[in-house]
Structures are given as structure tokens and as C-alpha cells.
Design an enzyme around this catalytic site. Structure first.
Site, PDB file in Angstrom:
ATOM      1  N   ASN A   9      -0.835  -5.265   6.115  1.00 15.90           N
ATOM      2  CA  ASN A   9      -0.769  -3.958   6.825  1.00 15.90           C
ATOM      3  C   ASN A   9      -1.722  -3.772   7.719  1.00 15.90           C
ATOM      4  OD1 ASN A   9      -0.033  -1.484   7.855  1.00 15.90           O
ATOM      5  ND2 ASN A   9      -0.223  -0.288   5.680  1.00 15.90           N
ATOM      6  N   TRP A  10      -1.513  -4.038   9.260  1.00 18.64           N
ATOM      7  CA  TRP A  10      -2.514  -3.770  10.166  1.00 18.64           C
ATOM      8  C   TRP A  10      -2.940  -2.503  10.514  1.00 18.64           C
ATOM      9  CZ3 TRP A  10      -1.945  -8.560  14.246  1.00 18.64           C
ATOM     10  CH2 TRP A  10      -2.117  -9.875  13.429  1.00 18.64           C
ATOM     11  N   LYS A  11      -1.888  -1.671   9.845  1.00 17.43           N
ATOM     12  CA  LYS A  11      -1.823  -0.336  10.607  1.00 17.43           C
ATOM     13  C   LYS A  11      -1.948  -0.096  12.072  1.00 17.43           C
ATOM     14  CE  LYS A  11      -3.841   0.633   6.133  1.00 17.43           C
ATOM     15  NZ  LYS A  11      -4.633   1.645   5.054  1.00 17.43           N
ATOM     16  N   HIS A 106       4.503   4.652   3.674  1.00 15.18           N
ATOM     17  CA  HIS A 106       3.107   4.703   3.389  1.00 15.18           C
ATOM     18  C   HIS A 106       2.631   5.762   3.128  1.00 15.18           C
ATOM     19  CE1 HIS A 106      -1.137   3.662   3.926  1.00 15.18           C
ATOM     20  NE2 HIS A 106      -0.742   2.079   3.629  1.00 15.18           N
ATOM     21  N   GLU A 108      -0.288   7.077   4.274  1.00  8.81           N
ATOM     22  CA  GLU A 108      -0.781   7.759   5.374  1.00  8.81           C
ATOM     23  C   GLU A 108       0.158   8.168   6.149  1.00  8.81           C
ATOM     24  OE1 GLU A 108      -2.706   4.055   6.874  1.00  8.81           O
ATOM     25  OE2 GLU A 108      -4.114   4.265   5.340  1.00  8.81           O
ATOM     26  N   GLU A 177       0.380   2.067  -4.337  1.00 13.83           N
ATOM     27  CA  GLU A 177      -0.717   2.067  -3.836  1.00 13.83           C
ATOM     28  C   GLU A 177      -1.418   3.465  -4.144  1.00 13.83           C
ATOM     29  OE1 GLU A 177      -0.893  -0.515   0.090  1.00 13.83           O
ATOM     30  OE2 GLU A 177      -0.184   1.484   0.468  1.00 13.83           O
ATOM     31  N   GLY A 183      -8.468   2.177   1.476  1.00 18.17           N
ATOM     32  CA  GLY A 183      -9.336   2.053   2.425  1.00 18.17           C
ATOM     33  C   GLY A 183     -10.747   2.856   1.959  1.00 18.17           C
ATOM     34  N   SER A 223      -7.584  -1.140  -1.274  1.00 18.09           N
ATOM     35  CA  SER A 223      -8.897  -1.888  -1.314  1.00 18.09           C
ATOM     36  C   SER A 223      -8.715  -3.175  -1.796  1.00 18.09           C
ATOM     37  CB  SER A 223     -10.080  -1.233  -1.999  1.00 18.09           C
ATOM     38  OG  SER A 223     -10.096   0.086  -1.112  1.00 18.09           O
ATOM     39  N   GLY A 244      -4.638  -3.746   3.431  1.00 18.61           N
ATOM     40  CA  GLY A 244      -4.692  -3.011   4.648  1.00 18.61           C
ATOM     41  C   GLY A 244      -6.173  -3.795   5.292  1.00 18.61           C
ATOM     42  N   GLY A 245      -7.174  -3.341   5.026  1.00 21.28           N
ATOM     43  CA  GLY A 245      -8.437  -3.553   5.921  1.00 21.28           C
ATOM     44  C   GLY A 245      -8.634  -5.153   5.827  1.00 21.28           C
TER      45      GLY A 245
HETATM   46  P1  PGA Z   1      -6.560  -0.817   2.265  1.00 21.07           P
HETATM   47  O1  PGA Z   1      -5.169  -0.419   2.613  1.00 21.07           O
HETATM   48  O2  PGA Z   1      -6.288  -2.538   1.856  1.00 21.07           O
HETATM   49  O3  PGA Z   1      -7.541  -0.986   3.449  1.00 21.07           O
HETATM   50  O4  PGA Z   1      -7.080  -0.106   1.081  1.00 21.07           O
HETATM   51  C1  PGA Z   1      -3.956  -0.679   2.012  1.00 21.07           C
HETATM   52  C2  PGA Z   1      -2.896  -0.137   2.467  1.00 21.07           C
HETATM   53  O5  PGA Z   1      -2.931   1.000   3.162  1.00 21.07           O
HETATM   54  O6  PGA Z   1      -1.864  -0.515   2.461  1.00 21.07           O
END
Ligand code: PGA
Length: 273
Positions: A9-11, A106, A108, A177, A183, A223, A244-245
Site C-alpha cells: 500500500n503505497w498510500k 483502510h 486512514e 490492521e 506506521g 509495521s 505500507g512504509g
Molecule cells: P505500515 O502501513 O506498514 O506503514 O504500518 C500498513 C498499512 O497502512 O496498510
């Protein structure tokens, strides 16, 4: 054995130039290290890979990924097919760009953009109707976990998100999640994650049927890194990761993919569909 699925997930990251560079490096690394998407009964479980760049980079990514063992996903959609919905993107538009997957609900979007369960249900319905695989994200905040509300929150997100929907097991991915792990560098322990994944699978068996629950894949996100992926992916009910990251670094993402567990002796792989 359910095939492992690792999704990036590149956001809100990825200019066109960054998309080209990241995918080139990822594909080179996968070519060198990974036999992806194939059955390898006596070595690794099969691994499916998905990347979800921002809308603006989907077309660029689709071009790079043509003929490669990496599928393309989007990070959201609108449930209507078209019309006066400024700023929104439909399932049909995503399909046209080559998307096969879409992340929905998600945290966010749930927490920063106040997206309600009812919308997520409509989005998932539209995704499934268009033939996309929905990645339905669920998870509790730290306060909810500390107040022993983890399962109540997840159960509500699942039942509202899937209300009246009858997806096939290959078209639905659940991503657990925990919001406090996204994050933050804090990962759920493999035991904490496994316990929730188990509960989700039991819920799916009740809501659909045991066969569905056995085939459905439940991803962990929060994470996930190269150094914790292996223990997480070795849990019996963790079937992959939503990253994500770490998915923005080709080396790290390739290492997570390479951490897919070995086949257990006496088992063989089946297709997810
Ligand atoms: P993260 O994000 O790996 O940076 O914690 C995961 C996600 O939001 O899907």
C-alpha cells in the site's frame, strides 16, 4: 494450503519517476530471488504479489507490470459507476487501468476522513460487482484494545462491511490492521495477530461456511518489515501481509515476499479460487 499474498500500500507516495524506479528495482529483485506465482510444493508456499500505487501512478504501473507476476491494486473507489462525484474514481475506471484489487476501509480513511461502515459496504459491493478483489481492512485503535473492545470493533466492521454481500472466497481478502501498529514501528506480536486472525476465520465460517473460511485469506498489516515478516507469516491463520512504509523500498518489500513460509510436510498447494 492457501497461497500467501503480499500487498504493498503505497498510500500518497509515488511520482511517475518514483513509480518507474521502484517497480524496475522490485521486478529485478523478484527475477533474481523469487519464483512467484508458481506452485513449488516442496519449497515455498506460492506467493501472490500486489502493489497499490496512488491513482495517478496506476497507468504507469500497469505498463511496467504487463506480463509480470505482480498484480495492480487501487487504494479506494467510489461505489457509483459514474456521474457528478467530484474527485472520485469508479470500479470500472480502475478495471480499465488494469487493476484487479482494491483496498477498502483502510483505517486512514476510516479515522482521518471519517469514512463510515456503510460507505465501505457500498464500495465493496461495487468492487465485487466489477470483478475486483476487495481488500477489506479492519482493526482496533489502541484505546479500543485497552478497553477490551478489539473483537467488538472488528466484528462490527466485518458484519457492516459485508452486509448482504456474498463474495466468493477468492474475491475477498480481509486485512487485519491494528490502528496502533500502522506506521508506528509497533507490530502486533505474532500471538496477538494470530488470535485475531483466528477469530476472523471463525466469524467467516459462521457468516458464510467453513469451506469459505478455510479458503479465505486474512492478511496482517501494521509495521510489517523484512525482519518481522517471517514469524508473522508463519502463524497458521496469517495468509499474507498488507505492507505500507516497507513497500516503498524495493529491497525491503522483496525481502518480505521472500519470507513466505515453507510448505508444511504432506500438504500441497491449491489454487485460491
Ligand atoms: P505500515 O502501513 O506498514 O506503514 O504500518 C500498513 C498499512 O497502512 O496498510
Amino acid at each position: 494450503m492457501r497461497p500467501i499474498l503480499v500487498a504493498g500500500n503505497w498510500k500518497m507516495n509515488g511520482t511517475l519517476a518514483e513509480t518507474r524506479t521502484l517497480l524496475e528495482e522490485l521486478l529485478q529483485r523478484l527475477d533474481r530471488t523469487q519464483d512467484t506465482g508458481h506452485k513449488t510444493p516442496d519449497t515455498k508456499r506460492p506467493v501472490e504479489i500486489v502493489v497499490c500505487p496512488p491513482f495517478t501512478a496506476l497507468s504507469e504501473a500497469a505498463g511496467r507490470l504487463k506480463g509480470k507476476p505482480v498484480a495492480l491494486g487501487a487504494q479506494d473507489l467510489h461505489w457509483e459507476a459514474g456521474g457528478a462525484f467530484t474527485g472520485e474514481i469508479s470500479a470500472g475506471m480502475l478495471k480499465e487501468l488494469g487493476c484487479t484489487h482494491v483496498i477498502l476501509g483502510h483505517s486512514e480513511r476510516r479515522h482521518l476522513l471519517m469514512e463510515p461502515n456503510g460507505w465501505i459496504r457500498k464500495k465493496l459491493g461495487a468492487a465485487l460487482a466489477a470483478g475486483l478483489t476487495g481488500i477489506l481492512c479492519v482493526g482496533e485503535t489502541l484505546a479500543e484494545r485497552e478497553n477490551d473492545q478489539t473483537w467488538a470493533v472488528i466484528e462490527k466492521q466485518l458484519s457492516a462491511g459485508l452486509d448482504n454481500l456474498t463474495p466468493t472466497a477468492d474475491r475477498l481478502l480481509i486485512a487485519y490492521e491494528p490502528v496502533w501498529a500502522i506506521g508506528t514501528g509497533k507490530t502486533a506480536t505474532p500471538e496477538q495477530a494470530q488470535a485475531v486472525h483466528r477469530q476472523i476465520r471463525e466469524w467467516l465460517a459462521e457468516r458464510f461456511d467453513p469451506k469459505f473460511a478455510d479458503r479465505a485469506r486474512i492478511l496482517y498489516g501494521g509495521s510489517v518489515k523484512a525482519d518481522n515478516a517471517e514469524t508473522l507469516l508463519n502463524q497458521p491463520d496469517i495468509d499474507g501481509a498488507l505492507v505500507g512504509g516497507a513497500s516503498l523500498k524495493a529491497k525491503e518489500f522483496a525481502a518480505i515476499i521472500a519470507a513466505a513460509p515453507k510448505q508444511k510436510e504432506g500438504t500441497c498447494c491449491t489454487e485460491s479460487s
